[in-house]
Design a protein around this motif. Sequence first.
Motif, PDB file in Angstrom:
ATOM      1  N   TYR A  32       0.811  -1.228   0.000  1.00 47.23           N
ATOM      2  CA  TYR A  32       0.000   0.000   0.000  1.00 47.23           C
ATOM      3  C   TYR A  32       0.846   1.281   0.000  1.00 47.23           C
ATOM      4  N   PHE A  41      -8.134  -2.912  -7.746  1.00 50.20           N
ATOM      5  CA  PHE A  41      -8.953  -2.716  -6.554  1.00 50.20           C
ATOM      6  C   PHE A  41      -8.490  -1.536  -5.685  1.00 50.20           C
ATOM      7  N   GLU A  66     -16.114  -5.774   7.820  1.00 53.00           N
ATOM      8  CA  GLU A  66     -15.351  -6.173   6.639  1.00 53.00           C
ATOM      9  C   GLU A  66     -13.993  -6.699   7.094  1.00 53.00           C
ATOM     10  N   SER A  69     -10.115  -5.317   4.965  1.00 54.71           N
ATOM     11  CA  SER A  69     -10.814  -4.246   4.220  1.00 54.71           C
ATOM     12  C   SER A  69      -9.898  -3.459   3.297  1.00 54.71           C
ATOM     13  N   ARG A  73     -12.772   0.354   0.224  1.00 54.14           N
ATOM     14  CA  ARG A  73     -13.758   0.710  -0.817  1.00 54.14           C
ATOM     15  C   ARG A  73     -15.121   0.064  -0.545  1.00 54.14           C
ATOM     16  N   ASN A  74     -15.139  -1.200  -0.088  1.00 53.10           N
ATOM     17  CA  ASN A  74     -16.429  -1.842   0.211  1.00 53.10           C
ATOM     18  C   ASN A  74     -17.010  -1.345   1.530  1.00 53.10           C
ATOM     19  N   VAL A  88     -11.619  -4.349   9.546  1.00 50.63           N
ATOM     20  CA  VAL A  88     -10.346  -4.741  10.151  1.00 50.63           C
ATOM     21  C   VAL A  88      -9.331  -5.052   9.062  1.00 50.63           C
ATOM     22  N   ASP A  89      -8.108  -4.582   9.288  1.00 52.18           N
ATOM     23  CA  ASP A  89      -7.022  -4.919   8.371  1.00 52.18           C
ATOM     24  C   ASP A  89      -5.708  -4.948   9.150  1.00 52.18           C
ATOM     25  N   SER A  91      -2.804  -4.185   7.936  1.00 54.95           N
ATOM     26  CA  SER A  91      -1.845  -3.172   7.494  1.00 54.95           C
ATOM     27  C   SER A  91      -2.229  -1.781   7.997  1.00 54.95           C
ATOM     28  N   SER A 114      -5.628  -4.507  13.015  1.00 56.54           N
ATOM     29  CA  SER A 114      -5.418  -5.765  13.747  1.00 56.54           C
ATOM     30  C   SER A 114      -5.431  -6.912  12.750  1.00 56.54           C
ATOM     31  N   SER A 115      -4.815  -8.016  13.153  1.00 54.03           N
ATOM     32  CA  SER A 115      -5.078  -9.248  12.420  1.00 54.03           C
ATOM     33  C   SER A 115      -6.457  -9.725  12.842  1.00 54.03           C
ATOM     34  N   LEU A 116      -7.161 -10.311  11.904  1.00 56.23           N
ATOM     35  CA  LEU A 116      -8.461 -10.907  12.237  1.00 56.23           C
ATOM     36  C   LEU A 116      -8.299 -11.866  13.410  1.00 56.23           C
ATOM     37  N   PHE A 117      -7.138 -12.538  13.450  1.00 58.15           N
ATOM     38  CA  PHE A 117      -6.959 -13.593  14.438  1.00 58.15           C
ATOM     39  C   PHE A 117      -6.660 -13.048  15.837  1.00 58.15           C
ATOM     40  N   CYS A 134      -9.254 -11.382   1.097  1.00 64.83           N
ATOM     41  CA  CYS A 134      -8.374 -11.701   2.232  1.00 64.83           C
ATOM     42  C   CYS A 134      -8.235 -13.218   2.396  1.00 64.83           C
ATOM     43  N   HIS A 137      -5.587 -15.338   0.807  1.00 64.08           N
ATOM     44  CA  HIS A 137      -4.202 -15.111   1.244  1.00 64.08           C
ATOM     45  C   HIS A 137      -3.905 -15.764   2.594  1.00 64.08           C
TER      46      HIS A 137
HETATM   47  C1  LIG Z   1      -6.073  -8.281  -1.708  1.00 63.23           C
HETATM   48  S1  LIG Z   1      -6.176  -7.174  -0.351  1.00 63.23           S
HETATM   49  C2  LIG Z   1      -7.903  -6.726  -0.463  1.00 63.23           C
HETATM   50  C3  LIG Z   1      -8.216  -5.398   0.165  1.00 63.23           C
HETATM   51  C4  LIG Z   1      -9.679  -4.978   0.086  1.00 63.23           C
HETATM   52  N1  LIG Z   1     -10.568  -5.961   0.643  1.00 63.23           N
HETATM   53  C5  LIG Z   1     -10.114  -4.674  -1.337  1.00 63.23           C
HETATM   54  O1  LIG Z   1     -10.706  -5.537  -1.972  1.00 63.23           O
HETATM   55  O2  LIG Z   1      -9.836  -3.566  -1.806  1.00 63.23           O
HETATM   56  C6  LIG Z   1      -6.128  -8.265   1.067  1.00 63.23           C
HETATM   57  C7  LIG Z   1      -6.154  -7.533   2.403  1.00 63.23           C
HETATM   58  O3  LIG Z   1      -6.217  -8.481   3.481  1.00 63.23           O
HETATM   59  C8  LIG Z   1      -5.447  -7.977   4.554  1.00 63.23           C
HETATM   60  N2  LIG Z   1      -5.108  -9.082   5.459  1.00 63.23           N
HETATM   61  C9  LIG Z   1      -4.307 -10.146   5.193  1.00 63.23           C
HETATM   62  N3  LIG Z   1      -4.254 -10.967   6.261  1.00 63.23           N
HETATM   63  C10 LIG Z   1      -5.036 -10.412   7.226  1.00 63.23           C
HETATM   64  C11 LIG Z   1      -5.377 -10.772   8.555  1.00 63.23           C
HETATM   65  N4  LIG Z   1      -4.884 -11.888   9.124  1.00 63.23           N
HETATM   66  N5  LIG Z   1      -6.200  -9.978   9.260  1.00 63.23           N
HETATM   67  C12 LIG Z   1      -6.687  -8.833   8.704  1.00 63.23           C
HETATM   68  N6  LIG Z   1      -6.391  -8.435   7.447  1.00 63.23           N
HETATM   69  C13 LIG Z   1      -5.579  -9.213   6.711  1.00 63.23           C
HETATM   70  C14 LIG Z   1      -4.256  -7.310   3.896  1.00 63.23           C
HETATM   71  O4  LIG Z   1      -3.601  -6.379   4.711  1.00 63.23           O
HETATM   72  C15 LIG Z   1      -4.914  -6.675   2.649  1.00 63.23           C
HETATM   73  O5  LIG Z   1      -5.312  -5.342   2.901  1.00 63.23           O
END
Ligand SMILES: C[S@@+](CC[C@H](N)C(=O)[O-])C[C@H]1O[C@@H](n2cnc3c(N)ncnc32)[C@H](O)[C@@H]1O
Length: 234
Positions: A32, A41, A66, A69, A73-74, A88-89, A91, A114-117, A134, A137
């Motif tokens: 980012y 996106f 979300e 996120s 955008r969503n 939550v994200d 980054s 935060s991490s989702l976890f 997300c 990944h």
């Molecule tokens: C491909 S991007 C999509 C971003 C957004 N949803 C969009 O469509 O514009 C994937 C996002 O998932 C986030 N992410 C990855 N692992 C995550 C986790 N464990 N907890 C929260 N966010 C996470 C990343 O930081 C990244 O912003």
Amino acid sequence: MESTMDIKTNADLMNLLDSLLREPETFWDQFYEDREKPIPFFKQVPDENLVSYLSDYDIPHGRVLEIGSGPGRNAIYLAKQGFQVDAVDLSQKAIDWGNERANEEEVEVNFIHSSLFDLKVDAESYDFIYDSGCFHHLAPHRRVSYLSFIKNALKVEGYFGLTCFVPEGPLGGAVISDREVYEQQTLHGGLGYSKERLLSLFNKFNPIEIREMRETQDPTLFGVNGLMTALFKK
Ligand SMILES: C[S@@+](CC[C@H](N)C(=O)[O-])C[C@H]1O[C@@H](n2cnc3c(N)ncnc32)[C@H](O)[C@@H]1O
């Protein structure tokens, strides 16, 4: 986790398996860094399937989360539709950008770094949970926590929407077994999920609609080839 440490808890096990794969927070912060990159996106428009969910199904316009996120955008779209939005994200860069965008758009989104976890939410908090990009990944060993988080956080009859790579699509979507992820120590940029695989993984939810994202030239929507979309109900 230090390599000499014994695994004593589930968290130790998760951390050890995480350490075999790419460190996600640094990766996404760097991703980012440059907001001018031609990433489709990065455009501030919502997913076409998300827009269609709101028009085609009776999703209560209450609380939404979300997951992953990015710059929102969503999440911003959902706030404009009257939802109370948590986003939550992992980054901080994405969260900063999201807050700037929400301010410019004069909408309220509760961005959470935060991490989702690591996120703690009360049971049955959300009417709707949405994840665009997300889940594919996430490493296989995190799926169990992902699924139980959603099950726990959704209200009864709440909806869960997902957008992820199709198998071997034009955007990515590695087709490798969970075992191969650890043998090769990579997700190859993200895993691909077929309709059948999603149905099997999310078998504790009722499938409402599973289809590929529709490509669109509509400048107010994000719609490209190569993504699977799914809507489930608890
Ligand atoms: C491909 S991007 C999509 C971003 C957004 N949803 C969009 O469509 O514009 C994937 C996002 O998932 C986030 N992410 C990855 N692992 C995550 C986790 N464990 N907890 C929260 N966010 C996470 C990343 O930081 C990244 O912003």
